[in-house]
Design an enzyme around this catalytic site. Sequence first.
Site, PDB file in Angstrom:
ATOM      1  N   ARG A 100       0.907  -1.525   0.073  1.00  0.00           N
ATOM      2  CA  ARG A 100       0.119  -0.069  -0.011  1.00  0.00           C
ATOM      3  C   ARG A 100       0.856   1.073  -0.079  1.00  0.00           C
ATOM      4  NH1 ARG A 100      -4.935  -0.296   3.931  1.00  0.00           N
ATOM      5  NH2 ARG A 100      -3.544  -0.370   5.703  1.00  0.00           N
ATOM      6  N   ASP A 101       2.124   1.078  -0.169  1.00  0.00           N
ATOM      7  CA  ASP A 101       2.867   2.572  -0.269  1.00  0.00           C
ATOM      8  C   ASP A 101       4.360   2.205  -0.952  1.00  0.00           C
ATOM      9  OD1 ASP A 101       3.340   4.899   0.325  1.00  0.00           O
ATOM     10  OD2 ASP A 101       4.558   4.911   2.018  1.00  0.00           O
ATOM     11  N   ILE A 102       4.020   1.773  -2.193  1.00  0.00           N
ATOM     12  CA  ILE A 102       5.155   1.730  -3.186  1.00  0.00           C
ATOM     13  C   ILE A 102       5.487   2.713  -3.884  1.00  0.00           C
ATOM     14  CG2 ILE A 102       5.717   0.172  -5.197  1.00  0.00           C
ATOM     15  CD1 ILE A 102       6.151  -1.664  -2.987  1.00  0.00           C
TER      16      ILE A 102
END
Length: 239
Positions: A100-102
């Site tokens: 969820r935070d690439i």
Amino acid sequence: VKVLQAPAKPAGDAEERRARFLREAAVSATIQHPNVVPVLDHGIDAARSLPYLVMPLLEGEDLAALLDRVTCLESDVAISVFVQACEGLAAAHARGVVHRDIKPSNLFLERRAGSSIVVVRVTDFGLAKALDESPGSRGALTATGRFMGTPQYVSPEQAISAKHVDLRTDVYSLAMSLYHALGGRPAFAHVRSFMGLVLELTAHEAPHLQDAAPWVSPAVTRIVHAALLRDPKLRCPSA
């Protein structure tokens, strides 16, 4: 050693920050793959009641720092980096974890002493979500109405709700990071407001990569845009 420092004064989100830190440690420790930064140890310091996690000390820099210097990468270099990132992300997904935070700053380029080989490591699972985690479960850490992720790299569905996403949101974010690496900036970098970005993400496909980087081959461009489709059902299904 990564430690969650106690806030200088009571903070309303202190409990959530602590829960996220513990989640990052627990999730990261389950993923053993050469393209993921491993957690060697984690726990809570008894004397100070502060959570900590221990990782190997890596030499190198993250992709965001590299792009700040060189703006964009040659296609063959970018492909080499992102093939490894795909491998690491696929390992997380195989463990039922959505990152969820690439983004470029969470892709670390490890340079080992005495070798010209660069090893790409996916880092920072602080916003990770288990695929079997229901929004109302005790383990669900996403606060109602709170945005999760980094705006220029999130998928359209994550911009609306980070609770109801699956591994395809990471596919989008990784493709947007590749778009940045090839074209010199994310696809919607021209949008200045968060609401404007949400509107762009949900109403329009990403601007064509070759408009920003005409030197990128059509074959590579097709791969990038297949992973950036707004509808997750049409998007590349896996890393």
